[in-house]
Write an enzyme that holds these catalytic residues in place. Structure first.
Site, PDB file in Angstrom:
ATOM      1  N   CYS A  46       0.717  -1.152  -0.149  1.00 51.82           N
ATOM      2  CA  CYS A  46       0.033   0.087   0.053  1.00 51.82           C
ATOM      3  C   CYS A  46       0.949   1.369   0.167  1.00 51.82           C
ATOM      4  CB  CYS A  46      -0.994  -0.082   1.200  1.00 51.82           C
ATOM      5  SG  CYS A  46      -1.962   1.277   1.477  1.00 51.82           S
ATOM      6  N   HIS A  87      -9.008  -3.369  -2.763  1.00 52.55           N
ATOM      7  CA  HIS A  87      -8.079  -2.852  -2.184  1.00 52.55           C
ATOM      8  C   HIS A  87      -8.292  -1.184  -1.973  1.00 52.55           C
ATOM      9  CE1 HIS A  87      -3.748  -2.034  -0.509  1.00 52.55           C
ATOM     10  NE2 HIS A  87      -4.059  -0.631  -0.971  1.00 52.55           N
ATOM     11  N   GLU A  88      -8.490  -0.531  -3.035  1.00 49.57           N
ATOM     12  CA  GLU A  88      -9.060   0.879  -3.071  1.00 49.57           C
ATOM     13  C   GLU A  88     -10.485   1.058  -2.622  1.00 49.57           C
ATOM     14  OE1 GLU A  88      -6.889   2.743  -3.807  1.00 49.57           O
ATOM     15  OE2 GLU A  88      -5.444   1.448  -4.329  1.00 49.57           O
ATOM     16  N   HIS A 145     -10.237   1.266   1.196  1.00 46.08           N
ATOM     17  CA  HIS A 145      -9.465   2.627   1.718  1.00 46.08           C
ATOM     18  C   HIS A 145     -10.676   3.570   2.048  1.00 46.08           C
ATOM     19  CE1 HIS A 145      -5.456   2.574   1.816  1.00 46.08           C
ATOM     20  NE2 HIS A 145      -5.089   2.046   0.611  1.00 46.08           N
TER      21      HIS A 145
END
Length: 213
Positions: free
Chosen positions: A129, A171-172, A175
């Site tokens: 990351c 993953h994004e 966030h």
């Protein structure tokens, strides 16, 4: 700062302040400990003018390239809006691409995205990351996901992603929910960049044996 209490004017001012730091359209990426990474991003409801939104996406894209990375959420530059950019055009060996199911991903912008796993299949790989620089950890993620998001014109889009593309998407979007990959990682798998050469290609099975996870 409680981002949930910000007005549209305050959000626009915050974005302007971040963009004022840009050098060649690149701004600093915040690291773990910054509150924007641990709060749910605000739904984008037109808080920014079209010109400011365009400038923001330009800077996010340039910052992602400069890092370099394959995705960047707005929270990673300290902006608490549900926006993200993704692109993966990096070359890999044929073997590595096959193992990871890694296909090129053309540039895409997400506004107010969410994802749902399609089926029960999971894959475990090392990932890193840009907001936790210098480390990698093993994360099990859904092999296939359906992402729902909007584009700049407000059009609602649904799109399936598989393999490494699905990993980037998860993953994004994580966030934007205040989740960093280390929250889902096998913590004993965590390795620093200095130690990464022990695991050529980030070999998960070798790491399992040596690190005991």
């Amino acid at each position: 700062m409680d981002y949930q209490q910000l007005t549209a004017e305050q959000i626009a001012a915050l974005v302007e302040n971040v963009l004022d730091q840009a050098v060649d359209d690149v701004v600093p990426i915040v690291q773990l400990g910054h509150p924007a990474l641990r709060q749910r991003a605000l739904t984008y409801t037109g808080q920014l003018s079209p010109e400011l939104l365009d400038r923001l996406f330009t800077v996010m894209r340039a910052t992602m390239y400069a890092a370099p990375g394959v995705g960047l959420a707005a929270v990673q530059i300290g902006i608490p809006l549900a926006l993200a950019v993704l692109e993966d055009q990096y070359e890999l060996t044929e073997e590595a691409a096959t193992v990871r199911e890694r296909e090129p991903l053309e540039y895409v912008e997400f506004i107010n995205p969410r994802y749902t796993a399609q089926g029960s299949a999971q894959a475990a790989f090392y990932e890193g990351c840009l907001s936790f620089a210098g480390f990698q950890g093993v994360v099990s993620r859904a092999v296939t996901v359906k992402a729902a998001y909007q584009n700049r014109e407000g059009e609602k889009i649904q799109r399936d992603f598989r393999g490494w593309q699905a990993r980037i998407v998860q993953h994004e979007i994580d966030h934007l929910a205040g989740c960093v990959y280390i929250d889902k990682a096998e913590t004993r798998s965590l390795i620093s960049q200095q130690e990464a050469e022990r695991y050529p290609g980030f070999d998960v099975e070798q790491a399992r044996t040596l690190l005991g996870f």
